[in-house]
Design a protein around this motif. Structure first.
Motif, PDB file in Angstrom:
ATOM      1  N   ASP A 116       0.564  -1.011   0.113  1.00 13.86           N
ATOM      2  CA  ASP A 116      -0.150   0.080  -0.283  1.00 13.86           C
ATOM      3  C   ASP A 116       0.680   1.183  -0.127  1.00 13.86           C
ATOM      4  OD1 ASP A 116       0.749   0.483   2.277  1.00 13.86           O
ATOM      5  OD2 ASP A 116      -0.956   0.061   3.525  1.00 13.86           O
ATOM      6  N   GLY A 117       0.536   2.487  -0.628  1.00 14.25           N
ATOM      7  CA  GLY A 117       0.992   3.407  -0.908  1.00 14.25           C
ATOM      8  C   GLY A 117       1.887   4.393   1.085  1.00 14.25           C
ATOM      9  N   ARG A 120       4.979   1.406   1.468  1.00 12.98           N
ATOM     10  CA  ARG A 120       5.785   1.941   0.063  1.00 12.98           C
ATOM     11  C   ARG A 120       6.719   3.096   0.212  1.00 12.98           C
ATOM     12  NH1 ARG A 120       2.513   0.454  -4.208  1.00 12.98           N
ATOM     13  NH2 ARG A 120       1.504   3.555  -4.083  1.00 12.98           N
ATOM     14  N   ASP A 143       7.165   2.155  -6.347  1.00 17.98           N
ATOM     15  CA  ASP A 143       7.381   2.907  -6.524  1.00 17.98           C
ATOM     16  C   ASP A 143       9.191   3.382  -6.140  1.00 17.98           C
ATOM     17  OD1 ASP A 143       5.537   5.475  -6.541  1.00 17.98           O
ATOM     18  OD2 ASP A 143       5.795   5.168  -4.677  1.00 17.98           O
TER      19      ASP A 143
END
Length: 160
Positions: A116-117, A120, A143
């Motif tokens: 998940d963002g 990450r 990313d």
């Protein structure tokens, strides 16, 4: 010397005990499989992986042992990142998560890893190479580095 005579077991009593034991074992296995399914939802791979075999595509789950090994590696990587207050490069994270996993699962990590963002951003160092474009990161859903700048492999995505 006395010979003990045991009572002959009646068939219904034995059958009833066996039926109850079978039901307990079924319940135990259902509980274990439910727990593994919940664990699969927490590791950084999709729960249902699509695998192509013999000209057809079928959903497949990680095996029980692969799920446990991946979870152990993931917990270790997260705890080390917190303990050392550091982030991992993409290849380093894939290598750590892939320890003692089958080559197939390690390759799935490289191509299908999902984080998940917030995790990450906190766990993976952003790549600075010119090959890691926005388009590639959208394709990977990651990313981190594509790994191609580290491994020297050919850029098979065709993105420069």
């Amino acid at each position: 010397m006395k010979i003990s005579q045991s009572r002959p077991r009646t068939e219904p009593a034995t059958s009833s005990r066996r039926t109850k034991a079978n039901q307990r074992e079924r319940n135990r296995m259902h509980g274990l499989n439910d727990a593994l399914d919940r664990l699969r939802s927490c590791v950084p791979l999709p729960q249902q992986l699509t695998v192509t075999r013999c000209d057809h595509t079928a959903p497949q789950k990680l095996s029980k042992i692969e799920t446990l090994r991946l979870a152990r590696n993931y917990i270790w990587a997260l705890s080390e990142a917190l303990r050392e207050d550091r982030r991992y490069g993409f290849e380093e994270l894939v290598a750590i998560l892939g320890m003692r996993l089958s080559p197939n699962t390690a390759n799935l990590l490289r191509t299908r890893m999902t984080l998940d963002g917030e995790l990450r951003v906190g766990l993976v160092e952003p790549c600075q190479c010119r090959r890691c474009s926005t388009t590639r990161n959208e394709i990977f859903g990651f990313d981190g580095c594509c790994g191609l700048c580290v491994t020297g492999e050919v850029d098979f995505w065709g993105i420069e």
